[in-house]
Write an enzyme that holds these catalytic residues in place. Structure first.
Site, PDB file in Angstrom:
ATOM      1  N   HIS A  99       0.864  -1.228   0.122  1.00 43.26           N
ATOM      2  CA  HIS A  99       0.182   0.093   0.027  1.00 43.26           C
ATOM      3  C   HIS A  99       0.824   1.264   0.049  1.00 43.26           C
ATOM      4  CE1 HIS A  99       0.687  -1.649   4.159  1.00 43.26           C
ATOM      5  NE2 HIS A  99       0.492   0.065   4.578  1.00 43.26           N
ATOM      6  N   HIS A 101       1.239   5.111   1.075  1.00 39.71           N
ATOM      7  CA  HIS A 101       0.431   6.270   1.936  1.00 39.71           C
ATOM      8  C   HIS A 101       0.656   7.428   1.124  1.00 39.71           C
ATOM      9  CE1 HIS A 101       0.504   3.879   6.033  1.00 39.71           C
ATOM     10  NE2 HIS A 101       1.443   3.303   5.289  1.00 39.71           N
TER      11      HIS A 101
HETATM   12  P1  5GP Z   1       1.511   0.140   7.332  1.00 40.35           P
HETATM   13  O1  5GP Z   1       2.189   0.278   8.604  1.00 40.35           O
HETATM   14  O2  5GP Z   1       1.344  -1.508   7.120  1.00 40.35           O
HETATM   15  O3  5GP Z   1       2.458   0.784   6.445  1.00 40.35           O
HETATM   16  O4  5GP Z   1       0.308   0.766   7.371  1.00 40.35           O
HETATM   17  C1  5GP Z   1      -1.088   0.287   7.542  1.00 40.35           C
HETATM   18  C2  5GP Z   1      -1.903   1.184   7.628  1.00 40.35           C
HETATM   19  O5  5GP Z   1      -3.355   0.708   7.444  1.00 40.35           O
HETATM   20  C3  5GP Z   1      -1.915   2.057   8.858  1.00 40.35           C
HETATM   21  O6  5GP Z   1      -1.836   3.373   8.591  1.00 40.35           O
HETATM   22  C4  5GP Z   1      -3.484   1.767   9.490  1.00 40.35           C
HETATM   23  O7  5GP Z   1      -3.749   2.934   9.977  1.00 40.35           O
HETATM   24  C5  5GP Z   1      -4.290   1.173   8.329  1.00 40.35           C
HETATM   25  N1  5GP Z   1      -5.352   0.481   8.837  1.00 40.35           N
HETATM   26  C6  5GP Z   1      -4.997  -0.712   9.442  1.00 40.35           C
HETATM   27  N2  5GP Z   1      -6.267  -1.606   9.464  1.00 40.35           N
HETATM   28  C7  5GP Z   1      -7.084  -0.871   8.682  1.00 40.35           C
HETATM   29  C8  5GP Z   1      -8.479  -0.857   8.387  1.00 40.35           C
HETATM   30  O8  5GP Z   1      -9.384  -1.730   8.813  1.00 40.35           O
HETATM   31  N3  5GP Z   1      -9.142  -0.104   7.517  1.00 40.35           N
HETATM   32  C9  5GP Z   1      -8.551   1.064   7.084  1.00 40.35           C
HETATM   33  N4  5GP Z   1      -9.040   2.113   6.194  1.00 40.35           N
HETATM   34  N5  5GP Z   1      -7.129   1.286   7.149  1.00 40.35           N
HETATM   35  C10 5GP Z   1      -6.475   0.373   8.230  1.00 40.35           C
END
Ligand code: 5GP
Ligand code: ZN
Length: 139
Positions: A99, A101
């Site tokens: 993903h 951001h």
């Molecule tokens: P990572 O740390 O993996 O780069 O970021 C994961 C992101 O996914 C985090 O910013 C977190 O807030 C978001 N996130 C986690 N679970 C969910 C969810 O169920 N729905 C949405 N919309 N975002 C999520």
């Protein structure tokens, strides 16, 4: 993939505030945003890291990031955006489905640049930079 939060969002089993969707890519608002408008852009197919993406899907994901960035900035009147992938657990990736951001930024948000990620930086001599460039370039 079962047990993947983002696959569940793609499948509609977990709700999301979706801002973009086509047959290969989806974008939705982060549930715990760093800023208003913080958006996640994902391939619909489950791949863990950027390195795992087929080249054409990587192109599709970046095309969506490219298209959405200006729309996101305008929606929240942002001055700028930080666009980043936490690519792998050692880099802080918590959800193992690629993903991007897209985080709206403003002069006043108190946030820091990507160079603030690591304070203890290596001192890399020029000949080592040359070796690294050669290694990466010829890999
Ligand atoms: P990572 O740390 O993996 O780069 O970021 C994961 C992101 O996914 C985090 O910013 C977190 O807030 C978001 N996130 C986690 N679970 C969910 C969810 O169920 N729905 C949405 N919309 N975002 C999520
Ligand atoms: Zn997934």
């Amino acid at each position: 993939m079962t047990d993947c939060i983002f696959c569940s969002i793609v499948d509609g089993d977990i709700p999301s505030h979706t801002v973009y969707e086509d047959d290969r890519v989806m974008a939705f608002l982060d549930a715990n945003p760093l800023a208003r408008g913080h958006t996640l852009v994902i391939p619909k197919a489950h791949h863990e890291r950027v390195n795992d993406l087929p080249a054409d899907l990587a192109t599709d994901v970046f095309a969506a990031v490219h298209d959405l960035t200006d729309r996101i900035e305008r929606a929240v009147d942002a001055d700028a955006t930080t666009i980043a992938f936490n690519n792998g657990t050692a880099a802080g990736q918590e959800v193992p489905h690629v993903h991007a951001h897209v985080v709206p930024r403003s002069e006043a948000d108190g946030g820091r640049p990507i160079h603030a990620l690591i304070e203890d930086r290596p001192d890399v001599a020029d000949d080592e930079l040359a070796d690294l460039a050669e290694t990466i370039g010829s890999a």
